[in-house]
Design a protein around this motif. Sequence first.
Motif, PDB file in Angstrom:
ATOM      1  N   PRO A 145       0.843  -1.202   0.000  1.00 58.35           N
ATOM      2  CA  PRO A 145       0.000   0.000   0.000  1.00 58.35           C
ATOM      3  C   PRO A 145       0.877   1.251   0.000  1.00 58.35           C
ATOM      4  N   THR A 146       0.340   2.356  -0.480  1.00 55.39           N
ATOM      5  CA  THR A 146       1.072   3.626  -0.471  1.00 55.39           C
ATOM      6  C   THR A 146       0.188   4.717   0.129  1.00 55.39           C
ATOM      7  N   PHE A 147       0.863   5.711   0.696  1.00 51.98           N
ATOM      8  CA  PHE A 147       0.168   6.871   1.265  1.00 51.98           C
ATOM      9  C   PHE A 147       1.100   8.063   1.096  1.00 51.98           C
ATOM     10  N   THR A 169      -8.247   8.948   3.135  1.00 52.76           N
ATOM     11  CA  THR A 169      -8.340   7.739   2.299  1.00 52.76           C
ATOM     12  C   THR A 169      -8.094   8.044   0.826  1.00 52.76           C
ATOM     13  N   ASN A 170      -8.341   9.310   0.405  1.00 53.55           N
ATOM     14  CA  ASN A 170      -8.096   9.656  -0.996  1.00 53.55           C
ATOM     15  C   ASN A 170      -6.618   9.586  -1.364  1.00 53.55           C
ATOM     16  N   TYR A 172      -4.609   7.281   0.029  1.00 53.41           N
ATOM     17  CA  TYR A 172      -4.174   5.928   0.379  1.00 53.41           C
ATOM     18  C   TYR A 172      -4.508   4.969  -0.761  1.00 53.41           C
ATOM     19  N   LYS A 173      -3.515   4.228  -1.226  1.00 57.12           N
ATOM     20  CA  LYS A 173      -3.704   3.202  -2.247  1.00 57.12           C
ATOM     21  C   LYS A 173      -3.373   1.845  -1.618  1.00 57.12           C
ATOM     22  N   SER A 174      -4.369   0.976  -1.487  1.00 61.05           N
ATOM     23  CA  SER A 174      -4.131  -0.299  -0.804  1.00 61.05           C
ATOM     24  C   SER A 174      -3.350  -1.271  -1.680  1.00 61.05           C
ATOM     25  N   ASN A 175      -3.445  -1.113  -3.023  1.00 62.30           N
ATOM     26  CA  ASN A 175      -2.762  -2.030  -3.946  1.00 62.30           C
ATOM     27  C   ASN A 175      -3.106  -3.477  -3.593  1.00 62.30           C
ATOM     28  N   ASP A 176      -2.076  -4.309  -3.244  1.00 58.08           N
ATOM     29  CA  ASP A 176      -2.334  -5.715  -2.887  1.00 58.08           C
ATOM     30  C   ASP A 176      -2.297  -5.930  -1.382  1.00 58.08           C
ATOM     31  N   SER A 179      -6.415  -2.347   3.520  1.00 57.56           N
ATOM     32  CA  SER A 179      -6.933  -0.983   3.420  1.00 57.56           C
ATOM     33  C   SER A 179      -6.502  -0.193   4.649  1.00 57.56           C
TER      34      SER A 179
END
Length: 580
Positions: A145-147, A169-170, A172-176, A179
């Motif tokens: 994930p990235t933030f 949350t906008n 934040y990218k959970s990717n694989d 969350s």
Amino acid sequence: MESKGKAANTVRSFKKVMSLLLALLFISSSFLAPFNFVYAEDNGELVIKTIAHPEAKNIAIDGTKVTIKLPYGYDSNTLKLENLKYTNDLIFKSVEISFPSDTGSEAEVDGPAVIMDVSYSYDRGVDAERYNTQYYINVKRGSAPTFSGTISKIVSIPKKVIFDDLDFTNLYKSNDGESIGWISLGKSSNSSLGTLKFDGRDYAQDTKIKISDIDLGKLVFESMSLGTVDYTVTAYAKDERTVGTAKLSIKVENSTADTIKYSLVQDEILKFNLTDFVNANIKAVGGTLDYVVFSTIPASTAGKIYVDYTSADIYGTLVTAGRGYNKTNISKMSFVPTAGYYGTFSIAYEGYNEAGNLFTGKIEITYTQKPTDADLIKYSTYEDSPVKFVADNFALESKETTGRTLDYVKFTLPATSRGRLYINLGTSTEARVSESTKYYRSDIDKISFVPYSGYRGTVTISYVGYTDNGKSYTGEVEISVTRLVTDASDINYETGSFTPINFDADDFVDESWDTTNYDLNYVKFTIPSSTYGVMYTNYTSSRYSTKVNSTAKYYETDLDDITFVPNSDYTGTFKILYTG
């Protein structure tokens, strides 16, 4: 022989039943598995339709290439493929898979592809012809994930920023991976600008906050002073693993009120409306308006603002920039435009409520030009002195503008602070001019403008003229009211209606001596309007007497022979100018 045949048939039937049960078992187990299926195109010998694995995040099939994506955080470096569940196209009646490599069904994460053999047939039975296809399985580790980024907010004193979960949350990218589950905020770059509060109490830096609590509006920034304050925000996945950081930037500025707009006609005096400023305060900062300070004042080419403005002579107090004006001042405030000005300009101001909260505002004033067809009719008079309209002036404008004869006119009345229009002034039939009344050519000579007491300046009166064929045109009358400056003191006389009164030469002699220290030689008179009466010399009756002439010299010996005869129906006070 017969028993052998029956036995062989029984064995073949048993094998068919087993084959069918196995095929159904593969299909049903695949549908019952709690995993996402990724479908591939069924084309020719592409036997496998879906593949599932309990450890997979997702699985993609591209022809004979299979990619298994593992979730971020998968701990092992290998994946056992024996746990694969698959489905095949129903045209294939028997399907079997195997892993011929030395490592068997164990695949290396992010390593080389593992071969999976698929054996299949189109018919049932042990005698059915079988075919073979090889699939290549790659196992990939999932991305983290990235933030990152910036959360920007703008708030006006004394308002608050109320955060919601989307603010965080906008970014934040959970990717694989998991969350978002938590965030924390670091030290303020400037604590004097405001305070972060969580659940009604001061927020302790670096304390983790559940993202679901932010959605309830518990995280708030309370502004205190102007500037920009920054915080470092750290995001955590649901398993509380640190994901990354972002920047929270809050700009604190003064509240801005809606623009107060006024629209007027050329030369019209604007009286400020206190309610406009009160409402601007309520919308911007709330509370009760205390005072305003004008940051800018209009250019003198546009006009000036006064408190307690009454007339050009009694103009009150000039409003200046940088000084505070309370509600009482505002309610008495007027903008007086420069004569003839039209256009749009703005006045910037700052307002303060009783709690000391500041807001900025703007007043936009627009003056529109009066459209006219006819040329300007100009008159002049002295303060407190009426001026009479001349019908020939209006008739001439009608002829020059339309080519037609004037029938009647209708007037737009001037502001009462500048004066009033009367018809039959000083007579028993005196009446105020009405905007709805038609004034024919014969009436216009009876109309007078009476300046407001003490008023000096320019008054513009609009009118609409109507011709004998019903056509209309617009025009204006401009009246210049100037101060009456005399060297000598006034000579006052009093009489009754149509009661002649004689001038006294001694009065003029005394004024000459008092003013110049010289004896009087002669005087010249400015003849008053016939509305008031007529001046005669050697008066016996109007039929046999000579009217005073404005070009004649009247010596001391002549003055006792001058008589003013008022009109029979005139009452009032007027002035006769003379030069000694």
